[in-house]
Scaffold this motif. Structure first.
Motif, PDB file in Angstrom:
ATOM      1  N   ASP A 293       0.848  -1.198   0.000  1.00  0.00           N
ATOM      2  CA  ASP A 293       0.000   0.000   0.000  1.00  0.00           C
ATOM      3  C   ASP A 293       0.877   1.239   0.000  1.00  0.00           C
ATOM      4  O   ASP A 293       2.095   1.141  -0.205  1.00  0.00           O
TER       5      ASP A 293
ATOM      6  N   SER B 251      -2.394   8.181  -1.395  1.00  0.00           N
ATOM      7  CA  SER B 251      -3.661   8.467  -0.710  1.00  0.00           C
ATOM      8  C   SER B 251      -3.798   7.688   0.598  1.00  0.00           C
ATOM      9  O   SER B 251      -3.326   6.564   0.733  1.00  0.00           O
ATOM     10  N   LEU B 252      -4.467   8.325   1.541  1.00  0.00           N
ATOM     11  CA  LEU B 252      -4.655   7.769   2.877  1.00  0.00           C
ATOM     12  C   LEU B 252      -5.914   6.912   2.918  1.00  0.00           C
ATOM     13  O   LEU B 252      -7.019   7.419   2.815  1.00  0.00           O
ATOM     14  N   GLY B 253      -5.727   5.609   3.059  1.00  0.00           N
ATOM     15  CA  GLY B 253      -6.839   4.681   3.208  1.00  0.00           C
ATOM     16  C   GLY B 253      -6.686   3.887   4.487  1.00  0.00           C
ATOM     17  O   GLY B 253      -5.867   4.218   5.351  1.00  0.00           O
ATOM     18  N   MET B 254      -7.457   2.829   4.608  1.00  0.00           N
ATOM     19  CA  MET B 254      -7.414   2.019   5.821  1.00  0.00           C
ATOM     20  C   MET B 254      -6.039   1.394   6.037  1.00  0.00           C
ATOM     21  O   MET B 254      -5.517   1.397   7.148  1.00  0.00           O
TER      22      MET B 254
ATOM     23  N   GLY C 290      -3.566   4.082   7.092  1.00  0.00           N
ATOM     24  CA  GLY C 290      -3.846   4.466   8.474  1.00  0.00           C
ATOM     25  C   GLY C 290      -3.317   3.437   9.455  1.00  0.00           C
ATOM     26  O   GLY C 290      -2.710   3.785  10.482  1.00  0.00           O
TER      27      GLY C 290
ATOM     28  N   SER D 247       1.346  12.974  -0.279  1.00  0.00           N
ATOM     29  CA  SER D 247      -0.004  12.474  -0.528  1.00  0.00           C
ATOM     30  C   SER D 247      -0.896  13.526  -1.176  1.00  0.00           C
ATOM     31  O   SER D 247      -0.705  14.727  -0.987  1.00  0.00           O
TER      32      SER D 247
ATOM     33  N   ALA E  31      -7.039  11.976   1.316  1.00  0.00           N
ATOM     34  CA  ALA E  31      -7.748  10.736   1.643  1.00  0.00           C
ATOM     35  C   ALA E  31      -8.155   9.994   0.371  1.00  0.00           C
ATOM     36  O   ALA E  31      -8.382  10.604  -0.673  1.00  0.00           O
ATOM     37  N   ARG E  32      -8.252   8.679   0.477  1.00  0.00           N
ATOM     38  CA  ARG E  32      -8.581   7.839  -0.678  1.00  0.00           C
ATOM     39  C   ARG E  32     -10.091   7.787  -0.868  1.00  0.00           C
ATOM     40  O   ARG E  32     -10.807   7.203  -0.056  1.00  0.00           O
TER      41      ARG E  32
ATOM     42  N   GLU F  71     -12.549   4.679  -0.538  1.00  0.00           N
ATOM     43  CA  GLU F  71     -12.907   4.097   0.753  1.00  0.00           C
ATOM     44  C   GLU F  71     -13.825   5.001   1.572  1.00  0.00           C
ATOM     45  O   GLU F  71     -14.163   4.685   2.710  1.00  0.00           O
TER      46      GLU F  71
ATOM     47  N   SER G 118     -11.824   6.065   4.967  1.00  0.00           N
ATOM     48  CA  SER G 118     -10.533   6.729   4.810  1.00  0.00           C
ATOM     49  C   SER G 118     -10.458   7.979   5.691  1.00  0.00           C
ATOM     50  O   SER G 118      -9.405   8.271   6.267  1.00  0.00           O
TER      51      SER G 118
ATOM     52  N   GLN H  79      -9.345   7.608   9.302  1.00  0.00           N
ATOM     53  CA  GLN H  79      -7.918   7.443   9.614  1.00  0.00           C
ATOM     54  C   GLN H  79      -7.305   8.736  10.143  1.00  0.00           C
ATOM     55  O   GLN H  79      -6.255   8.691  10.808  1.00  0.00           O
TER      56      GLN H  79
END
Length: 313
Positions: free
Chosen positions: A107, A134-137, A140, A163, A166-167, A170, A174, A177
């Motif tokens: 990831d 991108s910030l996803g689960m 995080g 980044s 956020a993604r 999700e 997302s 996170q």
């Protein structure tokens, strides 16, 4: 003549095409000069003439920070790959597969545990090449696990942020996170351990609105784009022309948003010095003898015994 034109010439052209790599030369986005790729790679992806800082992959970044270019890969918890069954022009699961094949990463964030000038540190690196960082689960979980490991090992935590935010695939998961990583940072603060953030180009959106701006020390690379919303959106909202260099690292330093702008070649000694100062000790806790990295410079060691994975999400 037809034989020379139709057979020999195409074969010669194909041979030349095969022997020339696509990334043999890099064009500097700032000056436009063409630079030999291997020269840029040897210079930590900084263009020699213009000093323009190119994006740096997660593995290359970890190599540039840890002693002898060796570290332990931190085992990260698994997450549900596509919780919302999201699909736009392409299925989200297919996008993930493509990103993994292209970057060789699971990831957007890779976490390592090793030594920086002989001292134990935990480093998390966000790779923009993996779906724009991108910030996803999964990302995080990586940040939270890295912070937990720093507390366990009583070592500083350093994060390299890169980044677009956020993604979107999700959704609310997302966005969750952002508070999760904020709570984990507070856990590190309660343990009185340093949290250092290095902002690289670009760092925007939900990442800027959470863990990327909560460091004890905020460092930025030269020319890095740092902000929440884009400059065009801001101009359309406030109906004013933004100043020159707005949202760039140097502008933000002048206005107190970051503490220092550090050239990539100086990052490693700067980070080591900051860790010593913030822990008030000449030398930080070294990696235990049983956890010494024994990899060659090109090999990465799995470290499930050093950093066991948290329960699956």
């Amino acid at each position: 003549m037809n034989w020379l034109t139709n057979v020999v010439r195409p074969k010669i052209r194909n041979i030349l095409r095969r022997e020339t790599p696509e990334n043999l030369w890099i064009k500097c986005p700032d000056s436009g000069q063409l630079v030999f790729y291997k020269d840029v790679e040897a210079n930590q992806f900084v263009i020699p003439g213009s000093n323009y800082h190119m994006r740096m992959g997660a593995v290359a970044r970890l190599k540039s920070i840890f002693d002898n270019e060796t570290w332990f890969d931190v085992a990260l918890p698994d997450v549900t790959p596509d919780p919302l069954k999201f699909r736009d022009e392409k299925k989200y699961v297919d996008r993930i597969k493509d990103a993994r094949a292209r970057t060789n990463l699971n990831d957007a964030i890779k976490v390592g545990y090793g030594r920086l000038e002989g001292a134990a540190v935990v480093v998390a690196v966000q790779d923009f090449d993996f779906m724009g960082g991108s910030l996803g689960m999964a990302a995080g979980e990586a940040i939270v696990r890295g912070l937990e490991l720093a507390v366990e090992k009583k070592s500083p935590f350093i994060v390299f942020a890169a980044s677009g935010g956020a993604r979107m695939q999700e959704g609310i998961l997302s966005l969750m996170q952002m508070p999760r990583t904020t709570v984990a940072i507070q856990m590190l603060r309660e343990a009185k351990l340093p949290y250092i953030v290095v902002l690289t180009n670009p760092t925007t959106g939900g990442v800027t609105a959470s863990y990327a701006m909560l460091g004890d020390v905020q460092i930025a690379e030269p020319g890095a784009l740092i902000g929440f919303a884009g400059a065009r959106v801001i101009e359309q909202t406030i109906r004013e022309k933004l100043p020159e260099g707005f949202q760039r690292a140097e502008y933000l330093k002048e206005h107190g948003m970051v503490d220092m702008v550090v050239h990539r070649h100086d990052l490693r000694p700067t980070l080591a010095r900051l860790c010593r100062l913030l822990t008030r000790s000449p030398a930080l806790e070294t990696v235990s003898k049983s956890a010494q990295p024994v990899a060659s410079p090109t090999q990465i060691v799995s470290a499930a015994d050093v950093a066991p994975a948290a329960p699956h999400a």
